[in-house]
Design a protein around this motif. Structure first.
Motif, PDB file in Angstrom:
ATOM      1  N   GLY A   1       0.878  -1.214   0.087  1.00 22.06           N
ATOM      2  CA  GLY A   1       0.160  -0.033  -0.251  1.00 22.06           C
ATOM      3  C   GLY A   1       0.824   1.261   0.159  1.00 22.06           C
ATOM      4  O   GLY A   1       1.663   1.444   0.891  1.00 22.06           O
TER       5      GLY A   1
ATOM      6  N   ASP B   1      -0.949  -0.993  -4.713  1.00 19.36           N
ATOM      7  CA  ASP B   1      -1.974  -0.027  -4.381  1.00 19.36           C
ATOM      8  C   ASP B   1      -1.771   1.389  -4.157  1.00 19.36           C
ATOM      9  O   ASP B   1      -0.922   1.542  -3.505  1.00 19.36           O
ATOM     10  CB  ASP B   1      -3.018  -0.785  -3.391  1.00 19.36           C
ATOM     11  CG  ASP B   1      -4.112   0.219  -2.924  1.00 19.36           C
ATOM     12  OD1 ASP B   1      -5.264   0.057  -4.035  1.00 19.36           O
ATOM     13  OD2 ASP B   1      -4.380   1.333  -2.406  1.00 19.36           O
TER      14      ASP B   1
ATOM     15  N   HIS C   1     -12.847   5.636  -5.026  1.00 23.11           N
ATOM     16  CA  HIS C   1     -12.296   5.963  -3.848  1.00 23.11           C
ATOM     17  C   HIS C   1     -13.023   6.372  -2.774  1.00 23.11           C
ATOM     18  O   HIS C   1     -13.336   7.623  -2.479  1.00 23.11           O
ATOM     19  CB  HIS C   1     -10.993   7.107  -4.026  1.00 23.11           C
ATOM     20  CG  HIS C   1     -10.043   7.036  -3.007  1.00 23.11           C
ATOM     21  ND1 HIS C   1      -8.776   7.765  -3.166  1.00 23.11           N
ATOM     22  CD2 HIS C   1      -9.819   6.271  -1.804  1.00 23.11           C
ATOM     23  CE1 HIS C   1      -7.994   7.601  -2.271  1.00 23.11           C
ATOM     24  NE2 HIS C   1      -8.818   6.878  -1.375  1.00 23.11           N
TER      25      HIS C   1
ATOM     26  N   SER D   1     -13.249   0.965  -3.463  1.00 25.33           N
ATOM     27  CA  SER D   1     -12.739   0.844  -1.980  1.00 25.33           C
ATOM     28  C   SER D   1     -13.929   1.590  -1.076  1.00 25.33           C
ATOM     29  O   SER D   1     -14.374   2.709  -1.687  1.00 25.33           O
ATOM     30  CB  SER D   1     -11.634   1.936  -2.038  1.00 25.33           C
ATOM     31  OG  SER D   1     -10.955   1.838  -0.642  1.00 25.33           O
TER      32      SER D   1
ATOM     33  N   SER E   1     -13.492  -6.080  -7.740  1.00 29.63           N
ATOM     34  CA  SER E   1     -12.740  -5.968  -6.603  1.00 29.63           C
ATOM     35  C   SER E   1     -13.401  -5.074  -5.486  1.00 29.63           C
ATOM     36  O   SER E   1     -14.171  -4.170  -5.950  1.00 29.63           O
ATOM     37  CB  SER E   1     -11.244  -5.781  -6.841  1.00 29.63           C
ATOM     38  OG  SER E   1     -11.154  -4.401  -6.957  1.00 29.63           O
TER      39      SER E   1
ATOM     40  N   LYS F   1      -6.661   4.636  -7.457  1.00 35.62           N
ATOM     41  CA  LYS F   1      -8.311   4.974  -7.323  1.00 35.62           C
ATOM     42  C   LYS F   1      -8.643   6.359  -7.475  1.00 35.62           C
ATOM     43  O   LYS F   1      -7.654   7.278  -7.916  1.00 35.62           O
ATOM     44  CB  LYS F   1      -8.316   4.816  -5.644  1.00 35.62           C
ATOM     45  CG  LYS F   1      -8.021   3.640  -4.854  1.00 35.62           C
ATOM     46  CD  LYS F   1      -8.357   3.525  -3.246  1.00 35.62           C
ATOM     47  CE  LYS F   1      -7.248   3.425  -2.391  1.00 35.62           C
ATOM     48  NZ  LYS F   1      -5.847   3.247  -2.806  1.00 35.62           N
TER      49      LYS F   1
ATOM     50  N   GLN G   1     -10.285   1.938  -8.700  1.00 34.34           N
ATOM     51  CA  GLN G   1     -11.331   1.698  -7.842  1.00 34.34           C
ATOM     52  C   GLN G   1     -11.878   2.961  -7.494  1.00 34.34           C
ATOM     53  O   GLN G   1     -11.278   4.071  -7.154  1.00 34.34           O
ATOM     54  CB  GLN G   1     -10.892   1.132  -6.624  1.00 34.34           C
ATOM     55  CG  GLN G   1      -9.919   0.023  -6.811  1.00 34.34           C
ATOM     56  CD  GLN G   1      -8.814  -0.420  -5.640  1.00 34.34           C
ATOM     57  OE1 GLN G   1      -8.883  -0.969  -4.515  1.00 34.34           O
ATOM     58  NE2 GLN G   1      -7.431   0.219  -5.980  1.00 34.34           N
TER      59      GLN G   1
ATOM     60  N   GLN H   1     -12.397  -3.008  -1.868  1.00 33.91           N
ATOM     61  CA  GLN H   1     -11.103  -2.753  -0.957  1.00 33.91           C
ATOM     62  C   GLN H   1     -11.827  -2.305   0.339  1.00 33.91           C
ATOM     63  O   GLN H   1     -12.636  -1.468   0.224  1.00 33.91           O
ATOM     64  CB  GLN H   1     -10.061  -1.774  -1.471  1.00 33.91           C
ATOM     65  CG  GLN H   1      -8.998  -1.688  -0.423  1.00 33.91           C
ATOM     66  CD  GLN H   1      -8.221  -0.519  -0.972  1.00 33.91           C
ATOM     67  OE1 GLN H   1      -7.646   0.446  -0.264  1.00 33.91           O
ATOM     68  NE2 GLN H   1      -7.786  -0.697  -2.173  1.00 33.91           N
TER      69      GLN H   1
ATOM     70  N   ILE I   1      -9.421  -6.843  -1.328  1.00 36.67           N
ATOM     71  CA  ILE I   1      -8.394  -6.102  -0.943  1.00 36.67           C
ATOM     72  C   ILE I   1      -8.354  -5.643   0.347  1.00 36.67           C
ATOM     73  O   ILE I   1      -9.209  -4.664   0.661  1.00 36.67           O
ATOM     74  CB  ILE I   1      -7.785  -4.923  -1.873  1.00 36.67           C
ATOM     75  CG1 ILE I   1      -7.903  -5.685  -3.514  1.00 36.67           C
ATOM     76  CG2 ILE I   1      -6.354  -4.473  -1.697  1.00 36.67           C
ATOM     77  CD1 ILE I   1      -7.734  -4.427  -4.309  1.00 36.67           C
ATOM     78  N   CYS I   2      -7.534  -5.923   1.402  1.00 31.53           N
ATOM     79  CA  CYS I   2      -7.468  -5.502   2.691  1.00 31.53           C
ATOM     80  C   CYS I   2      -6.522  -4.343   3.084  1.00 31.53           C
ATOM     81  O   CYS I   2      -5.442  -4.729   2.988  1.00 31.53           O
ATOM     82  CB  CYS I   2      -7.254  -6.806   3.542  1.00 31.53           C
ATOM     83  SG  CYS I   2      -8.634  -8.014   3.294  1.00 31.53           S
ATOM     84  N   ARG I   3      -6.985  -3.213   3.395  1.00 21.19           N
ATOM     85  CA  ARG I   3      -6.054  -2.196   3.519  1.00 21.19           C
ATOM     86  C   ARG I   3      -6.198  -1.842   5.197  1.00 21.19           C
ATOM     87  O   ARG I   3      -6.932  -2.490   5.965  1.00 21.19           O
ATOM     88  CB  ARG I   3      -6.545  -0.770   2.989  1.00 21.19           C
ATOM     89  CG  ARG I   3      -8.050  -0.193   3.380  1.00 21.19           C
ATOM     90  CD  ARG I   3      -8.157   1.160   2.550  1.00 21.19           C
ATOM     91  NE  ARG I   3      -9.312   1.895   3.180  1.00 21.19           N
ATOM     92  CZ  ARG I   3     -10.581   1.693   2.728  1.00 21.19           C
ATOM     93  NH1 ARG I   3     -10.772   0.580   2.108  1.00 21.19           N
ATOM     94  NH2 ARG I   3     -11.533   2.432   3.294  1.00 21.19           N
TER      95      ARG I   3
END
Length: 336
Positions: free
Chosen positions: A18, A50, A122, A153, A171, A82, A120, A173, A199-201
């Motif tokens: 990230g 990302d 955002h 996201s 996807s 994003k 993505q 996030q 997707i894990c932030r």
């Protein structure tokens, strides 16, 4: 480095990188520091990166584009960006085809590509998820070859559930870690059922889950851990995963104790709290990739190495559930 499938995007490293920190909002980070971190990630086998167009007003995208130029050209990495947070005001009406095309074209220029791998939305306002025209716009940009795939996201689980109802979304996030466990109740199962990548932030809760922070720490004025603790700049859930700082420190201590996170694991290596947390996330099969960020090459390599660690045992997962229920749930579960 192990790989997992991210929707139709394809196989990506299950530990990604990230790049918020190399753009902005984490104190001053020099360009040589940023370059060294990205290079360390590639050397460690990471091939998923990302970013976002607002991280340093495009700085993060430009650094990735420069450092990864050859890898991008040969298709050896996947770079997700994003779009949407450049809107001012940031309102649902701004998520128009014209605006998204403008943002996407700027990101293409920053990254030096004709086609963006994954775009993505955002963390848009919740109303956007109820406007099919925003997703139609993304489909149009894909038809034009400006983007290869698109996703979202999100801040809230409900937004993620709404987003995956759109067939083109590849996807989602979201924040998922031992201090933000709600996605495991329903969302992960639903995403897997639709072959949507996850997707894990914020996997280390802005440092809380590294075990390296203390009550005496002072963060720079330009660090969101200083100015966004009450959500003054953006969603408070992005800072310390929404857990009040003091409560988060206590919970991190409890997790380290109860999960025995600093004891030797079956590989014979010391299992840090950070490694425990990343491994906890990866133990959920629906997760495609986790994207810790760091500007320290040593930390980047340690994060990547979690891919080779064995899954946690049932007792460790039970410890994580207990700490969450006892110390964290009341602060975050109903909100996100």
């Amino acid at each position: 480095m192990n790989h997992r499938t991210l929707g139709s995007v394809g196989a990506v490293s299950e530990v990604g990188y990230g790049s918020w920190q190399i753009g902005s909002d984490w104190g001053d980070v020099s360009e040589p520091e940023a370059v060294a971190a990205v290079e360390a990630a590639r050397d460690a086998g990471i091939d998923f990166f990302d970013t976002a167009d607002v991280y340093g007003d495009g700085r993060s995208e430009r650094i990735l584009g420069d450092v990864l130029e050859d890898d991008i050209a040969h298709g050896d990495v996947t770079v997700a960006t994003k779009a949407g947070r450049r809107l001012d005001p940031h309102v649902a009406d701004g998520y128009s085809e014209a605006n998204l095309r403008r943002f996407v074209d700027r990101s293409r220029e920053n990254l030096g590509v004709e086609t963006l791998d994954l775009v993505q939305l955002h963390c848009p306002p919740t109303d956007v998820y109820y406007r099919p025209e925003a997703f139609d716009a993304l489909a149009t940009l894909a038809d034009e070859g400006r983007i290869a795939s698109y996703g979202v996201s999100v801040e809230r689980v409900e937004e993620g559930l709404k987003a995956i109802a759109y067939p083109g979304v590849e996807s989602v996030q979201l924040i998922f870690n031992p201090f933000r466990q709600r996605p495991a109740e329903l969302f992960l199962e639903e995403a897997a059922a639709r072959d949507v990548g996850v997707i894990c932030r914020v996997p280390l809760a802005s440092g809380l889950l590294t075990g390296a922070l203390s009550r005496d720490d002072e963060f720079p004025e330009s660090d969101h851990r200083n100015y966004n603790r009450d959500g003054d700049a953006f969603d408070v859930g992005e800072t310390f995963a929404g857990v009040p700082y003091e409560a988060g420190l206590d919970a991190a201590d409890a997790l380290a104790d109860r999960a025995d996170a600093v004891a030797d694991d079956p590989t014979g290596d010391e299992l840090s709290l950070a490694a425990f947390s990343l491994r906890w996330i990866l133990d959920h099969d629906a997760v495609s990739t986790v994207i810790p960020g760091s500007t320290t090459p040593e930390h980047v390599r340690a994060n990547a190495a979690v891919s080779d660690r064995p899954p946690l045992d049932d007792d460790a997962h039970e410890a994580a559930r207990a700490v969450y229920d006892e110390r964290v749930r009341e602060h975050v579960h109903h909100r996100w």
